[in-house]
Design an enzyme around this catalytic site. Structure first.
Site, PDB file in Angstrom:
ATOM      1  CG  ASP A  19     -22.208 -28.008 -41.071  1.00 18.07           C
ATOM      2  OD1 ASP A  19     -21.731 -28.199 -39.935  1.00 18.07           O
ATOM      3  OD2 ASP A  19     -21.515 -27.652 -42.037  1.00 18.07           O
TER       4      ASP A  19
ATOM      5  CE  LYS B  75     -16.005 -20.771 -41.507  1.00 16.58           C
ATOM      6  NZ  LYS B  75     -16.096 -22.223 -41.620  1.00 16.58           N
TER       7      LYS B  75
ATOM      8  CG  ASP C 129     -14.404 -28.236 -43.101  1.00 18.87           C
ATOM      9  OD1 ASP C 129     -14.710 -27.035 -42.980  1.00 18.87           O
ATOM     10  OD2 ASP C 129     -14.827 -29.128 -42.325  1.00 18.87           O
TER      11      ASP C 129
ATOM     12  CD  GLU D  70     -18.305 -24.415 -43.707  1.00 13.62           C
ATOM     13  OE1 GLU D  70     -19.135 -24.493 -42.776  1.00 13.62           O
ATOM     14  OE2 GLU D  70     -17.317 -23.667 -43.664  1.00 13.62           O
TER      15      GLU D  70
HETATM   16  P1  ADP Z   1     -16.118 -25.987 -37.299  1.00 11.48           P
HETATM   17  O1  ADP Z   1     -16.228 -26.598 -38.648  1.00 11.48           O
HETATM   18  O2  ADP Z   1     -17.007 -24.817 -37.104  1.00 11.48           O
HETATM   19  O3  ADP Z   1     -14.730 -25.712 -36.875  1.00 11.48           O
HETATM   20  P2  ADP Z   1     -16.628 -28.641 -36.270  1.00 11.48           P
HETATM   21  O4  ADP Z   1     -17.673 -29.211 -37.135  1.00 11.48           O
HETATM   22  O5  ADP Z   1     -15.237 -29.148 -36.421  1.00 11.48           O
HETATM   23  O6  ADP Z   1     -16.668 -27.062 -36.286  1.00 11.48           O
HETATM   24  O7  ADP Z   1     -17.101 -28.860 -34.772  1.00 11.48           O
HETATM   25  C1  ADP Z   1     -16.368 -28.386 -33.712  1.00 11.48           C
HETATM   26  C2  ADP Z   1     -17.296 -28.144 -32.554  1.00 11.48           C
HETATM   27  O8  ADP Z   1     -17.952 -29.368 -32.210  1.00 11.48           O
HETATM   28  C3  ADP Z   1     -16.560 -27.663 -31.333  1.00 11.48           C
HETATM   29  O9  ADP Z   1     -17.269 -26.592 -30.736  1.00 11.48           O
HETATM   30  C4  ADP Z   1     -16.584 -28.890 -30.428  1.00 11.48           C
HETATM   31  O10 ADP Z   1     -16.584 -28.534 -29.056  1.00 11.48           O
HETATM   32  C5  ADP Z   1     -17.899 -29.541 -30.813  1.00 11.48           C
HETATM   33  N1  ADP Z   1     -17.948 -30.964 -30.504  1.00 11.48           N
HETATM   34  C6  ADP Z   1     -17.128 -31.937 -30.955  1.00 11.48           C
HETATM   35  N2  ADP Z   1     -17.462 -33.118 -30.426  1.00 11.48           N
HETATM   36  C7  ADP Z   1     -18.517 -32.897 -29.606  1.00 11.48           C
HETATM   37  C8  ADP Z   1     -19.310 -33.729 -28.760  1.00 11.48           C
HETATM   38  N3  ADP Z   1     -19.066 -35.036 -28.637  1.00 11.48           N
HETATM   39  N4  ADP Z   1     -20.320 -33.152 -28.070  1.00 11.48           N
HETATM   40  C9  ADP Z   1     -20.551 -31.838 -28.172  1.00 11.48           C
HETATM   41  N5  ADP Z   1     -19.853 -31.008 -28.941  1.00 11.48           N
HETATM   42  C10 ADP Z   1     -18.834 -31.516 -29.656  1.00 11.48           C
HETATM   43 MG    MG Z   2     -17.408 -27.146 -40.165  1.00 13.04          MG
END
Ligand code: ADP
Ligand code: MG
Length: 587
Positions: free
Chosen positions: A204, A73, A10, A178
């Site tokens: 998502d 990205k 991922d 995804e």
């Molecule tokens: P990506 O796949 O786009 O990299 P993720 O699914 O890993 O993203 O999510 C990362 C995002 O989720 C980040 O912007 C992070 O700040 C946010 N995030 C993670 N935990 C929390 C939370 N408890 N509350 C709000 N936002 C969160």
């Molecule tokens: Mg993601």
């Protein structure tokens, strides 16, 4: 079918995650990185001495903001002029410049030299890291991978992601969406409890992108009914809003403007992201940063309500997109069986409450891990496509085209041949007439997108037209008489150059690691022996002059360690050997 084991990656905007299928347990396993973390920041940093990827890169971001690259990205497969990039440019602490063919290039300073890197190269570095994490866990290198992309990625973004994988030395056995991957993970974990057909809505919301998909699960068939999204909407935007808010507040209260200071902005951004997470479980919090700018401390409170207000339009946009997806699937809200939350930002309470209101239900499913579901699903798909696994779940995936595909006809109109959300693979024909007598072929520009004006969509290629054939993985491939040009993708010469450069980077990383190890070994030896000389009564056997000789050899060793001049591991290894000889001969 791929030969050899295969992993699922991922590749996130902010965090990446890798997983592998475990036959004996009948499930996928998320692989922890060298720091013991289950997800790895999608960060790459360059310093005077080395290149860092993942946690190490993110951890030093505040000290080295202009050479710490994230959000690749958001750049990949786009043009510099893309309006989506324009608004990010002001907020990124690193420099992005237009390159050949308007390709955005990231400028960094590595070992004292300026380097321009394409988003594909940064992405390939993150992929290499994920590949290495998997390799370390599985005991040997793994080349085959299923890589996920946002469902709403267009053709050039997908192709660019594939190029990045090639540069990383991966064999991409399939690119999957995804939310579809998340549906596989959800389905595998839950389907024992299903009876009959199940309509599952996947929501998502990640760091950089937002995707929704409606998937129907019936026995082993996972059929995507419709998908929608925004490739530029996620947690980073919530952070940006907060950063902007606090910049204004700081200006108002302390009369200082930090917008020109990348280091201050980076520190503020880190704290905003933390505060945002806190506000997912607390009603208010305070951001405190010592000497943020010109020695002035930063101390401002923020409430959850204020955070929600700052992002209201973004949250509402998510609901609109969810509605579009339902409309495209021609499904009513009440026909849905499950609404599944995926992506870190789906934890935001306001997003959840808006969703509950929108779907008129209070049983949103958060039983799957929102950070890991996508990699988990990718690993399932990887196992299904690899010869190495004999025990795999029975699952068949039917996905859709995220965007309409069509040709430009007279008056710059988009004539749609394959409408968005058509199940793939698909073959469809369009009949277009020549405009002159005896015309033997015609060139038709092929676009993807939803705008009526063809030129406002994404130009894929200009083709001599006969028919379309969609292959799996939604990368458009066409059977046609004459390929006139290839747009937007790296040329094979460029890919070759980037592969060579990636090898140079790897070599340099290896060399750096070797130097660090040699230095540590020398440092530790001197430390241990010095203590030995002090603590134990070796002096009885060692004369004062011998002791002095050893100590001065240690001092030379320490100077050697502190000097920045040497960049060969052998210097330190040789010195260590010499010290060992001296000590052995005396003691
Ligand atoms: P990506 O796949 O786009 O990299 P993720 O699914 O890993 O993203 O999510 C990362 C995002 O989720 C980040 O912007 C992070 O700040 C946010 N995030 C993670 N935990 C929390 C939370 N408890 N509350 C709000 N936002 C969160
Ligand atoms: Mg993601």
């Amino acid at each position: 079918m791929a030969k050899g084991r295969a992993i699922g990656i991922d590749l996130g905007t902010t965090y990446s995650c890798v997983a592998a299928w475990e036959e004996q347990n009948g499930r996928a396993e998320i692989i922890v990185n060298d720091q013991g973390n289950r997800t790895t920041p999608s960060f790459v940093a360059f310093t005077d001495t080395q290149r860092l990827i993942g946690d190490a890169a993110k951890n030093q971001a505040a000290f080295n903001p202009s050479n710490t690259i994230f959000d690749a990205k958001r750049l990949i497969g786009r043009k510099y002029k893309d309006p989506e990039i324009e608004c990010d440019l002001n907020l990124w602490p690193f420099k992005v410049v237009p390159g050949a063919d308007d390709k955005p290039m990231i400028k960094v300073n590595y070992k004292g030299q300026e380097k321009c890197l394409a988003a594909e190269e940064i992405t390939s570095m993150i992929l290499t890291k994920m590949k290495d994490i998997a390799g370390a866990y599985m005991g040997s290198s793994v080349e085959n991978a299923v890589i996920t992309v946002p469902a709403y990625f267009n053709d050039s973004q997908r192709k660019a992601t594939k190029d990045a994988s090639i540069i990383a030395g991966l064999n991409v056995i399939r690119i999957i969406n995804e939310p579809t991957a998340a549906a596989l993970a959800y389905g595998l974990q839950k389907r024992a409890t299903f009876s009959g057909k199940r309509n599952v809505f996947i929501f998502d919301l990640g760091g950089g992108t937002f995707d929704v998909s409606l998937v129907t699960i019936e026995h082993e068939v996972f059929e995507v009914r419709a998908t929608a999204g925004d490739t530029h909407l996620g947690g980073e935007d919530f952070d940006n809003r907060m950063v902007h808010h606090f910049v204004q507040e700081f200006k108002r209260k302390d009369r200082v403007d930090i917008t020109g200071d990348p280091r201050a902005l980076r520190r503020l951004r880190n704290e905003c992201e933390k505060a945002k997470r806190t506000l997912s479980h607390a009603n208010d919090t305070t951001i405190e940063i010592d000497a943020l700018f010109q020695g002035i401390d930063f101390r401002f409170p923020i409430t959850r309500a204020r955070f929600e207000e700052l992002n209201r339009d973004l949250f509402e946009k998510c609901m609109e997109i969810a509605q579009n997806c339902l409309d495209d699937a021609k499904m009513e809200k009440r026909e849905l069986h499950d609404v599944v939350l995926v992506g870190g930002s789906s934890r935001v309470p306001k997003v959840q409450s808006l969703l509950e209101k929108f779907f008129e239900r209070n049983d949103l499913c958060n039983s799957i891990n929102p950070d890991e579901a996508v990699a988990y699903g990718a690993a399932i798909q990887a196992a299904l496509l690899s010869e190495s696994y004999s025990i795999v779940p029975s699952m068949v995936l039917v996905d859709v085209t995220p965007l309409s595909l069509g040709v430009q006809v007279k008056g710059d109109l988009m004539s749609v041949v394959i409408p968005r959300n058509t199940a793939i693979p698909v073959k469809m024909d369009g009949v277009y007439h020549t405009t002159k007598d005896n015309q033997s072929w015609m060139s038709l520009p092929v676009y993807e997108g939803e705008r009526t004006k063809a030129s406002e969509n994404n130009l894929l290629d200009k083709f001599s037209f006969r028919g379309f054939l969609m292959l799996l993985e939604a990368i458009l491939s066409m059977l046609c008489l004459n390929l006139i040009m290839m747009k937007g993708r790296l040329s094979s010469a460029e890919i070759k150059r980037m592969i060579e450069e990636a090898a140079v980077f790897r070599e340099e990383d290896k060399k750096f690691k070797k130097i660090v190890e040699a230095k540590n070994a020398l440092d530790y030896y001197i430390y241990r022996k010095e203590r030995g000389l002090k603590d134990f009564n070796v002096s009885s056997k060692v004369s004062a002059s011998q002791k002095e000789a050893i100590l001065s050899a240690f001092t030379v060793g320490k100077t050697l360690l502190e000097s920045e001049k040497h960049n060969e591991a052998s210097v330190f290894e040789d010195y260590l050997k010499m010290l060992q000889n001296i000590c052995q001969s005396i003691v």
